[in-house]
Motif scaffolding. Sequence first.
Motif, PDB file in Angstrom:
ATOM      1  N   SER A   1     -54.669   6.154  -9.442  1.00  0.00           N
ATOM      2  CA  SER A   1     -54.658   5.842  -8.004  1.00  0.00           C
ATOM      3  C   SER A   1     -55.834   4.953  -7.631  1.00  0.00           C
ATOM      4  O   SER A   1     -56.951   5.128  -8.136  1.00  0.00           O
ATOM      5  N   SER A   2     -55.553   4.042  -6.705  1.00  0.00           N
ATOM      6  CA  SER A   2     -56.652   3.211  -6.177  1.00  0.00           C
ATOM      7  C   SER A   2     -57.544   4.045  -5.258  1.00  0.00           C
ATOM      8  O   SER A   2     -58.636   3.625  -4.919  1.00  0.00           O
ATOM      9  N   ARG A   3     -57.050   5.200  -4.825  1.00  0.00           N
ATOM     10  CA  ARG A   3     -57.727   6.067  -3.842  1.00  0.00           C
ATOM     11  C   ARG A   3     -57.984   5.306  -2.539  1.00  0.00           C
ATOM     12  O   ARG A   3     -58.964   5.583  -1.836  1.00  0.00           O
ATOM     13  N   GLY A   4     -57.185   4.277  -2.278  1.00  0.00           N
ATOM     14  CA  GLY A   4     -57.362   3.492  -1.054  1.00  0.00           C
ATOM     15  C   GLY A   4     -58.474   2.477  -1.154  1.00  0.00           C
ATOM     16  O   GLY A   4     -58.858   1.860  -0.155  1.00  0.00           O
ATOM     17  N   ASP A   5     -59.004   2.257  -2.353  1.00  0.00           N
ATOM     18  CA  ASP A   5     -60.145   1.343  -2.542  1.00  0.00           C
ATOM     19  C   ASP A   5     -59.659   0.108  -3.318  1.00  0.00           C
ATOM     20  O   ASP A   5     -59.230   0.213  -4.472  1.00  0.00           O
ATOM     21  N   HIS A   6     -59.739  -1.048  -2.670  1.00  0.00           N
ATOM     22  CA  HIS A   6     -59.229  -2.290  -3.277  1.00  0.00           C
ATOM     23  C   HIS A   6     -59.806  -2.554  -4.659  1.00  0.00           C
ATOM     24  O   HIS A   6     -59.086  -2.934  -5.587  1.00  0.00           O
ATOM     25  N   ARG A   7     -61.109  -2.353  -4.823  1.00  0.00           N
ATOM     26  CA  ARG A   7     -61.714  -2.717  -6.118  1.00  0.00           C
ATOM     27  C   ARG A   7     -61.337  -1.726  -7.227  1.00  0.00           C
ATOM     28  O   ARG A   7     -61.251  -2.106  -8.399  1.00  0.00           O
ATOM     29  N   ILE A   8     -61.099  -0.476  -6.876  1.00  0.00           N
ATOM     30  CA  ILE A   8     -60.626   0.498  -7.880  1.00  0.00           C
ATOM     31  C   ILE A   8     -59.195   0.119  -8.287  1.00  0.00           C
ATOM     32  O   ILE A   8     -58.847   0.112  -9.473  1.00  0.00           O
ATOM     33  N   GLY A   9     -58.362  -0.239  -7.316  1.00  0.00           N
ATOM     34  CA  GLY A   9     -56.980  -0.631  -7.612  1.00  0.00           C
ATOM     35  C   GLY A   9     -56.925  -1.836  -8.546  1.00  0.00           C
ATOM     36  O   GLY A   9     -56.174  -1.844  -9.536  1.00  0.00           O
ATOM     37  N   MET A  10     -57.715  -2.860  -8.270  1.00  0.00           N
ATOM     38  CA  MET A  10     -57.681  -4.071  -9.113  1.00  0.00           C
ATOM     39  C   MET A  10     -58.221  -3.778 -10.509  1.00  0.00           C
ATOM     40  O   MET A  10     -57.679  -4.250 -11.514  1.00  0.00           O
ATOM     41  N   MET A  11     -59.286  -2.975 -10.583  1.00  0.00           N
ATOM     42  CA  MET A  11     -59.842  -2.616 -11.895  1.00  0.00           C
ATOM     43  C   MET A  11     -58.770  -1.919 -12.740  1.00  0.00           C
ATOM     44  O   MET A  11     -58.624  -2.181 -13.943  1.00  0.00           O
ATOM     45  N   LEU A  12     -57.975  -1.034 -12.105  1.00  0.00           N
ATOM     46  CA  LEU A  12     -56.964  -0.286 -12.863  1.00  0.00           C
ATOM     47  C   LEU A  12     -55.838  -1.194 -13.339  1.00  0.00           C
ATOM     48  O   LEU A  12     -55.298  -0.996 -14.431  1.00  0.00           O
ATOM     49  N   GLN A  13     -55.482  -2.231 -12.559  1.00  0.00           N
ATOM     50  CA  GLN A  13     -54.472  -3.182 -13.046  1.00  0.00           C
ATOM     51  C   GLN A  13     -55.006  -3.933 -14.271  1.00  0.00           C
ATOM     52  O   GLN A  13     -54.258  -4.181 -15.222  1.00  0.00           O
ATOM     53  N   ILE A  14     -56.272  -4.274 -14.274  1.00  0.00           N
ATOM     54  CA  ILE A  14     -56.832  -4.968 -15.451  1.00  0.00           C
ATOM     55  C   ILE A  14     -56.840  -4.009 -16.647  1.00  0.00           C
ATOM     56  O   ILE A  14     -56.504  -4.397 -17.763  1.00  0.00           O
ATOM     57  N   ALA A  15     -57.175  -2.737 -16.403  1.00  0.00           N
ATOM     58  CA  ALA A  15     -57.139  -1.744 -17.490  1.00  0.00           C
ATOM     59  C   ALA A  15     -55.723  -1.632 -18.046  1.00  0.00           C
ATOM     60  O   ALA A  15     -55.521  -1.570 -19.270  1.00  0.00           O
ATOM     61  N   ALA A  16     -54.718  -1.636 -17.142  1.00  0.00           N
ATOM     62  CA  ALA A  16     -53.316  -1.504 -17.566  1.00  0.00           C
ATOM     63  C   ALA A  16     -52.900  -2.649 -18.480  1.00  0.00           C
ATOM     64  O   ALA A  16     -52.052  -2.466 -19.364  1.00  0.00           O
ATOM     65  N   LEU A  17     -53.484  -3.826 -18.304  1.00  0.00           N
ATOM     66  CA  LEU A  17     -53.121  -4.984 -19.134  1.00  0.00           C
ATOM     67  C   LEU A  17     -53.311  -4.680 -20.616  1.00  0.00           C
ATOM     68  O   LEU A  17     -52.526  -5.119 -21.446  1.00  0.00           O
ATOM     69  N   ILE A  18     -54.383  -3.922 -20.928  1.00  0.00           N
ATOM     70  CA  ILE A  18     -54.679  -3.669 -22.355  1.00  0.00           C
ATOM     71  C   ILE A  18     -54.232  -2.280 -22.818  1.00  0.00           C
ATOM     72  O   ILE A  18     -54.447  -1.910 -23.969  1.00  0.00           O
ATOM     73  N   ALA A  19     -53.643  -1.499 -21.904  1.00  0.00           N
ATOM     74  CA  ALA A  19     -53.247  -0.131 -22.279  1.00  0.00           C
ATOM     75  C   ALA A  19     -51.911  -0.131 -23.017  1.00  0.00           C
ATOM     76  O   ALA A  19     -51.073  -0.992 -22.790  1.00  0.00           O
ATOM     77  N   THR A  20     -51.736   0.860 -23.890  1.00  0.00           N
ATOM     78  CA  THR A  20     -50.416   1.037 -24.509  1.00  0.00           C
ATOM     79  C   THR A  20     -49.604   1.939 -23.588  1.00  0.00           C
ATOM     80  O   THR A  20     -50.104   2.950 -23.100  1.00  0.00           O
ATOM     81  N   GLY A  21     -48.367   1.572 -23.324  1.00  0.00           N
ATOM     82  CA  GLY A  21     -47.523   2.363 -22.424  1.00  0.00           C
ATOM     83  C   GLY A  21     -47.749   1.975 -20.981  1.00  0.00           C
ATOM     84  O   GLY A  21     -48.704   1.277 -20.649  1.00  0.00           O
ATOM     85  N   LYS A  22     -46.844   2.444 -20.138  1.00  0.00           N
ATOM     86  CA  LYS A  22     -46.834   2.060 -18.710  1.00  0.00           C
ATOM     87  C   LYS A  22     -47.948   2.740 -17.925  1.00  0.00           C
ATOM     88  O   LYS A  22     -48.259   3.898 -18.151  1.00  0.00           O
ATOM     89  N   THR A  23     -48.498   1.994 -16.989  1.00  0.00           N
ATOM     90  CA  THR A  23     -49.438   2.576 -16.027  1.00  0.00           C
ATOM     91  C   THR A  23     -48.817   2.472 -14.640  1.00  0.00           C
ATOM     92  O   THR A  23     -48.286   1.421 -14.265  1.00  0.00           O
ATOM     93  N   GLN A  24     -48.896   3.571 -13.905  1.00  0.00           N
ATOM     94  CA  GLN A  24     -48.389   3.595 -12.531  1.00  0.00           C
ATOM     95  C   GLN A  24     -49.561   3.726 -11.593  1.00  0.00           C
ATOM     96  O   GLN A  24     -50.430   4.579 -11.801  1.00  0.00           O
ATOM     97  N   LEU A  25     -49.556   2.903 -10.527  1.00  0.00           N
ATOM     98  CA  LEU A  25     -50.682   2.912  -9.576  1.00  0.00           C
ATOM     99  C   LEU A  25     -50.214   3.399  -8.208  1.00  0.00           C
ATOM    100  O   LEU A  25     -49.299   2.831  -7.616  1.00  0.00           O
ATOM    101  N   ASP A  26     -50.885   4.429  -7.699  1.00  0.00           N
ATOM    102  CA  ASP A  26     -50.650   4.860  -6.311  1.00  0.00           C
ATOM    103  C   ASP A  26     -51.540   4.039  -5.388  1.00  0.00           C
ATOM    104  O   ASP A  26     -52.634   3.620  -5.764  1.00  0.00           O
ATOM    105  N   GLN A  27     -51.094   3.841  -4.157  1.00  0.00           N
ATOM    106  CA  GLN A  27     -51.824   3.109  -3.113  1.00  0.00           C
ATOM    107  C   GLN A  27     -52.240   1.699  -3.547  1.00  0.00           C
ATOM    108  O   GLN A  27     -53.403   1.317  -3.404  1.00  0.00           O
ATOM    109  N   PRO A  28     -51.272   0.912  -4.089  1.00  0.00           N
ATOM    110  CA  PRO A  28     -51.629  -0.450  -4.499  1.00  0.00           C
ATOM    111  C   PRO A  28     -51.952  -1.362  -3.313  1.00  0.00           C
ATOM    112  O   PRO A  28     -52.669  -2.345  -3.463  1.00  0.00           O
ATOM    113  N   GLU A  29     -51.444  -0.995  -2.104  1.00  0.00           N
ATOM    114  CA  GLU A  29     -51.621  -1.866  -0.933  1.00  0.00           C
ATOM    115  C   GLU A  29     -53.091  -2.023  -0.536  1.00  0.00           C
ATOM    116  O   GLU A  29     -53.439  -2.964   0.183  1.00  0.00           O
TER     117      GLU A  29
END
Length: 429
Positions: A379-407
């Motif tokens: 979850s981004s926890r409603g924080d833009h920079r946490i959300g973007m960091m997690l999308q970058i982490a997902a790029l290199i992760a094996t398997g799907k990553t789901q993000l809550d509160q991407p907006e």
Amino acid sequence: MDLLQAQKGLQGSITVPSDKSISHRSIMFGALATGQTTIKNFLRAQDCLSTLKAFKKLGVPIFDDGKTITVTGVGFNGLKACDKAIDVGNSGTTIRLMMGILAGQDFSTTLFGDASLNRRPMERVMAPLRQMGATLLGDNGSEFPPITINGTNNLQPIHYQMPVASAQVKSAILFAALQAKGTSTIVEKEISRNHTEEMIRQFGGKITANKKEITVSGPQTLTGQNVVIPGDISSAAFFLVAGAITSGSQLILKNVGMNPTRTGIVDVLTQMGARLKIENYDEKNQAADLKMTTSTLTATIIAGEIIPRLIDELPVIALLATQAHGQTIIKDAQELKVKETNRIDATAEELQKMGADITPTTDGLIINGPTPLKGAHVSSRGDHRIGMMLQIAALIATGKTQLDQPEAINISYPEFFDDVKNIVGEKNE
Ligand code: S3P
């Protein structure tokens, strides 16, 4: 939402969005100057639009033709009282800098924000502004918004030793000091971003800065200018890290602002051995193109004076450290606890879900690497920079990553997911 994975290396070039700190200030200085200010490359993201709307409510004519924003300055004496409380959304920069501006106005204004902003500490701004003669009241006697500012046109100058390293606090005091009668001195705890000081000069004002000591006399008048805003290094940071940690990548980030009070991430990347090249440096606009190639990284220690120069980049730097060889220690970063979320806990807990070896401390993080990451429900926890960091982490992760509160990402970077798609190559497939 399902996040993207990098099937192969990241390729391409990105013009990252305009600098958020400078965008806020361009509206504020434009409003407080006399004459017209034009703003090119204004960041049309939620935070900066909060500033734009707030100044419209204070009677400042602001016109956006979709390309250029034109502000007809009203001067320090021309703001009009607004009878309704002003909503500044998620924006700490808007509320804190406006407190300094409104401290010098002979009327009362109430500012409030969303649930996250209404939990953020304001005493750090209220205390010096009270010393200067303004009356500021938090919600039910607390330090939290809604904040009512009963300003005065008789502000006194201040000599202030800052207890926290914060450009927002410094800027609020500077806006008040420009309206006070006499000379104010501010001594910073550590040097923080100096956009307010630079823009006082750009708008024809006088200010001296000698390392941590800043001196400004008031009252001053400012004159409207033509402002061109460079790209935001804090937004570029996500792609610098993406390029460094994703194998087979080469990314070019165009026209990135390189103000030395903001380039801590460049120093850290270099220290860790990243293959980063600075190209086409444009001295006048303090901007450059940054070329990042996949890198073998070594752990490092990030502490002390560098912290304010990369404070907003620390979540994504923590991700970078998960891919570096050895133990990275981030300390002296307790300010992370009072950002849009507690970014020490959010970074550690969300990256732990993806398999990272990361431990929160009282003032930072300890990260051991390199560790392969795996997809998780985060979850981004409603924080833009946490959300973007997690999308970058997902790029290199094996398997799907789901993000809550991407907006939440719309706070600073509405085109973020499109830009990620482009470098992943999805649009070309
Ligand atoms: C900012 C200052 C920093 C930073 C924020 C923008 C500014 O906050 O984290 O994103 O534009 O002045 P602090 O002053 O709280 O460190």
